[in-house]
Write a protein that holds these residues in place. Structure first.
Motif, PDB file in Angstrom:
ATOM      1  N   LYS A 238      24.367  15.610 208.541  1.00 42.17           N
ATOM      2  CA  LYS A 238      23.216  16.506 208.633  1.00 42.17           C
ATOM      3  C   LYS A 238      22.329  16.259 209.854  1.00 42.17           C
ATOM      4  CE  LYS A 238      23.986  18.599 204.663  1.00 42.17           C
ATOM      5  NZ  LYS A 238      24.333  20.039 204.600  1.00 42.17           N
ATOM      6  N   TYR A 239      22.470  15.102 210.483  1.00 40.05           N
ATOM      7  CA  TYR A 239      21.583  14.760 211.600  1.00 40.05           C
ATOM      8  C   TYR A 239      22.328  14.738 212.939  1.00 40.05           C
ATOM      9  CZ  TYR A 239      17.664  13.496 208.538  1.00 40.05           C
ATOM     10  OH  TYR A 239      16.619  13.538 207.641  1.00 40.05           O
TER      11      TYR A 239
ATOM     12  N   PHE B   9      23.396  17.773 215.128  1.00 37.66           N
ATOM     13  CA  PHE B   9      22.353  18.714 215.529  1.00 37.66           C
ATOM     14  C   PHE B   9      21.301  18.084 216.446  1.00 37.66           C
ATOM     15  CE2 PHE B   9      23.969  19.761 211.281  1.00 37.66           C
ATOM     16  CZ  PHE B   9      24.577  20.977 211.576  1.00 37.66           C
ATOM     17  N   ASN B  10      21.607  16.878 216.947  1.00 40.08           N
ATOM     18  CA  ASN B  10      20.631  16.218 217.813  1.00 40.08           C
ATOM     19  C   ASN B  10      20.370  17.028 219.075  1.00 40.08           C
ATOM     20  OD1 ASN B  10      18.892  13.990 218.404  1.00 40.08           O
ATOM     21  ND2 ASN B  10      20.394  13.241 219.880  1.00 40.08           N
TER      22      ASN B  10
ATOM     23  N   THR C  84      20.897  20.306 219.299  1.00 33.67           N
ATOM     24  CA  THR C  84      20.323  21.588 218.869  1.00 33.67           C
ATOM     25  C   THR C  84      18.802  21.525 218.826  1.00 33.67           C
ATOM     26  OG1 THR C  84      22.274  22.060 217.530  1.00 33.67           O
ATOM     27  CG2 THR C  84      20.281  23.309 217.022  1.00 33.67           C
TER      28      THR C  84
ATOM     29  N   PRO D 178      14.529  25.109 213.678  1.00 38.59           N
ATOM     30  CA  PRO D 178      15.922  25.471 213.414  1.00 38.59           C
ATOM     31  C   PRO D 178      16.314  25.192 211.962  1.00 38.59           C
ATOM     32  CG  PRO D 178      15.751  24.158 215.418  1.00 38.59           C
ATOM     33  CD  PRO D 178      14.418  24.109 214.755  1.00 38.59           C
TER      34      PRO D 178
ATOM     35  N   CYS E 239      18.851  23.775 210.840  1.00 34.11           N
ATOM     36  CA  CYS E 239      19.411  22.435 210.655  1.00 34.11           C
ATOM     37  C   CYS E 239      18.334  21.415 210.309  1.00 34.11           C
ATOM     38  CB  CYS E 239      20.190  21.996 211.895  1.00 34.11           C
ATOM     39  SG  CYS E 239      19.205  21.894 213.409  1.00 34.11           S
ATOM     40  N   THR E 240      17.109  21.628 210.796  1.00 33.40           N
ATOM     41  CA  THR E 240      16.019  20.711 210.462  1.00 33.40           C
ATOM     42  C   THR E 240      15.660  20.831 208.990  1.00 33.40           C
ATOM     43  OG1 THR E 240      15.156  20.862 212.714  1.00 33.40           O
ATOM     44  CG2 THR E 240      13.659  20.029 211.028  1.00 33.40           C
TER      45      THR E 240
ATOM     46  N   SER F  70      19.571  11.157 214.903  1.00 35.34           N
ATOM     47  CA  SER F  70      18.660  12.114 215.550  1.00 35.34           C
ATOM     48  C   SER F  70      17.229  11.755 215.222  1.00 35.34           C
ATOM     49  CB  SER F  70      18.940  13.555 215.119  1.00 35.34           C
ATOM     50  OG  SER F  70      18.049  14.440 215.796  1.00 35.34           O
TER      51      SER F  70
END
Length: 622
Positions: free
Chosen positions: A50-51, A54-55, A57, A73, A75-76, A118
């Motif tokens: 999950k982290y 997407f760092n 992104t 976003p 993803c956050t 991230s």
């Protein structure tokens, strides 16, 4: 990356810190290595899924403010939900409020995965710190309504200290809090005030990730003459929710008079909103009246005492964030160095006496991987020594927290005092030297490291914040030399010296460590002598003029001790050094003693002589 990190964490937790031993204590009796490992497994998986993906992104898709709300976003949102669902927000809390009663040492180790994956997405540092403060200083209802909802992930939390005109100078706080009408003291949630003022650099100050945001705000209550009390003694602490709640924690549908003035556009940590908040400007008047509704925490004028509970937690958290960014860069540059072919071995016959040596490179030979070059090994060893040493330091401090809360009375008080002395180092040392590690990671990548094709430039940008926030480098240095080493008659420094000397006594019996033990003993003597010399005149201005070089030398001495102690544990578990991991720890320890510890002489020279080159330099001469 996670495989290397996990093996390092396992060694530090179990072989070095003996984390399993705390399970004999009543609070942790339900735990075992199996439960600790299960927590680490879950956090490692969430961070990986999950982290980490997407760092980049969250770095490129910055928070957007449309004048009413902040958009982040998806993803956050997903990462924050997964983190809250893991139970890590309340990991150290009691069972009866939904916690796991997990040792803080294990909690800190588990959270390291998220910082490495991230740091920009973040996890729950300020929320947990906010709730922990309320659990110590809040009323029973404040704990129930605010802290427990933060631990569950329903609410999130901030700390609101700095102001645009004040920065780190809390004496100059100008936010005002006045009683909210008659009967203000009778509000069940605490004495009710109306706040007006501005707060700057508020991380996660506005978002839609949770149902509510609970701001902890420093403000001054005017005296009878309507004037604010000068200095820090007049500062009080208030709970100021973004949305007002009832005594059950239910949202009332009323927006508090807290408005986002704008987002700060940052070098790094771009996935986390950083805000300027206006309290009481009248954009969202409550009951038709301007002024943000806030509830007093603790006693009037004692706000800074309460807030330091959260600030010290945050400082250790900053140190861990800096550490994990340094290690993330190390793992990336190590992988790159192992796979990037460039250059050829230096060759040539041995030169005759008096003749210049001939350096030859055979262009017909195949290229070698850059990890085979000595200078690349130097940069990798430096990163390993900085990153793994800083991780060990942070986990040691976490172990002191457990000792402080669950150890026998005398040992608990020793742990408290040691933590006071080490907190400035736990924050400042990783933030300086793991940033240097990130710079070396870029260097190893060469020109590619300066592009966004590789992650190391983002790690450096993200890490550059850590020398600034939660107390700048200079503030930490003045805290160390001006306060911490002097506290209780220098008891903390004496305790630290005794711990260091105990390590020296063990290590000096081991042939592979004896020379390093002697070097550490000499360094400790130099620090002690410099501390006395700095204060020889009794004038704070003389001593503190070179507080940062003092802190650098002090920190390097502490890290040399940490590395010697870690090396002792490594040899104890692998006496013949057959494991590559043991050789790695021994090599990093030797690097630190040969390349880093000798630096303290230059730093302490200006401290001991109370050199006034900087302090006395006239402004017009710049």
């Amino acid at each position: 990356m996670t495989t290397s990190l996990r093996s390092t964490l396992d060694f530090l937790l179990y072989d070095w810190l003996q984390a399993e031993s705390v399970t004999s204590r009543e609070r942790f009796v339900d735990h075992s290595r199996d439960t600790f490992d299960a927590v680490l497994d879950i956090c490692e998986r969430i961070a990986r899924e999950k982290y980490a993906p997407f760092n980049r992104t969250v770095d490129t898709q910055e928070p957007h403010f449309d004048g009413e709300k902040v958009t982040l976003p998806q993803c956050t949102h997903d990462a924050q939900k997964a983190y809250a669902a893991s139970g890590m927000l309340s990991a150290a809390q009691d069972y009866d409020i939904g916690g796991m009663q997990l040792p803080y040492t294990v909690e800190a180790a588990a959270n390291s995965f998220f910082a490495a994956a991230s740091v920009s997405i973040g996890s729950g540092l300020l929320t947990v710190g906010n709730a922990n403060l309320l659990m110590v200083h809040g009323t029973e209802l404040q704990k129930k309504v605010f802290a427990l909802n933060e631990f569950s992930g329903r609410f999130s939390g901030t700390m609101c200290l700095s102001e645009p005109q004040a920065g780190s100078s809390l004496s100059d706080v100008a936010t005002r809090a006045v009683p909210d009408g008659e009967g203000f003291e009778a509000d069940p949630l605490g004495p009710r005030y109306r706040l007006k003022g501005n707060k700057m650099w508020i991380s996660a100050g506005e978002h839609e990730l949770t149902d509510n945001i609970i701001h902890l705000v420093l403000a001054k209550i005017p005296g009878p003459d309507g004037k604010l009390v000068p200095g820090t003694k007049g500062i009080s602490l208030f709970i100021v929710p973004k949305k007002l709640v009832d005594t059950e924690g239910n949202l009332t549908g009323v927006r508090n008079d807290v408005a986002l003035a704008g987002l700060n556009h940052k070098l790094g940590w771009r996935g986390t909103t950083n805000t300027l908040l206006n309290f009481g400007e009248g954009k969202y008047p409550v009951g038709g009246e301007a002024g943000a509704v806030g509830y007093l925490v603790g006693q009037p004028g004692k706000g800074l005492h309460c807030m330091f509970h959260m600030m010290n937690e945050a400082r250790i958290g900053v140190g861990m964030a800096a550490t994990m960014l340094g290690l993330a860069g190390y793992y990336a540059s190590l992988d790159y160095a192992r796979n990037r072919p460039q250059g050829r071995p230096v060759q040539g016959p041995k030169a005759a006496a008096g003749a210049a040596p001939a350096v030859v490179k055979d262009a017909a030979q195949p290229q070698v991987r850059i990890i085979e070059h000595a200078d690349v090994k130097r940069m990798l060893l430096a990163q390993k020594a900085y990153g793994e040493g800083a991780l060990a330091l942070n986990l040691y401090c976490a172990r002191l927290v457990d000792e402080m809360h669950t150890g026998e009375a005398a040992l608990a008080d020793d742990a408290r005092m040691l933590l006071e002395v080490l907190t400035p180092i736990a924050k400042s040392w990783p933030s300086e030297w793991c940033l240097e590690a990130n710079s070396l990671a870029i260097q190893i990548h060469g020109g590619y490291g300066y592009t966004r094709d590789f992650p190391v430039e983002q790690y450096w940008r993200d890490n550059r914040l850590n020398m600034i926030h939660e107390g700048t480098h200079g503030i930490q240095a003045m805290d160390l030399l001006g306060r911490k080493v002097l506290m209780e008659g220098g008891r903390g420094l004496t305790l630290l010296a005794s711990r260091i000397n105990a390590t020296i006594e063990r290590a000096i019996q081991v042939p592979a460590l004896a020379a390093h033990a002697n070097a550490l003993g000499a360094a400790l003597q130099q620090v002690g002598a410099a501390t006395k010399a700095a204060w020889a005149t009794g004038q704070p201005a003389d001593a503190l003029a070179n507080a940062v070089p003092y802190m650098q030398a002090f920190g390097h001495t502490v890290l040399a001790w940490i590395w010697l102690d870690v090396a002792s544990a490594a040899l104890a578990s692998d006496a013949d050094q057959a494991q590559p991991s043991t050789a790695g720890r021994m090599g990093a320890m030797r690097y630190f003693f040969h390349y880093e510890l000798p630096k303290i002489g230059a730093w302490l020279q200006v401290v001991s002589s109370r050199d006034d080159t900087c302090a006395a330099f006239p402004e017009e001469s710049f």
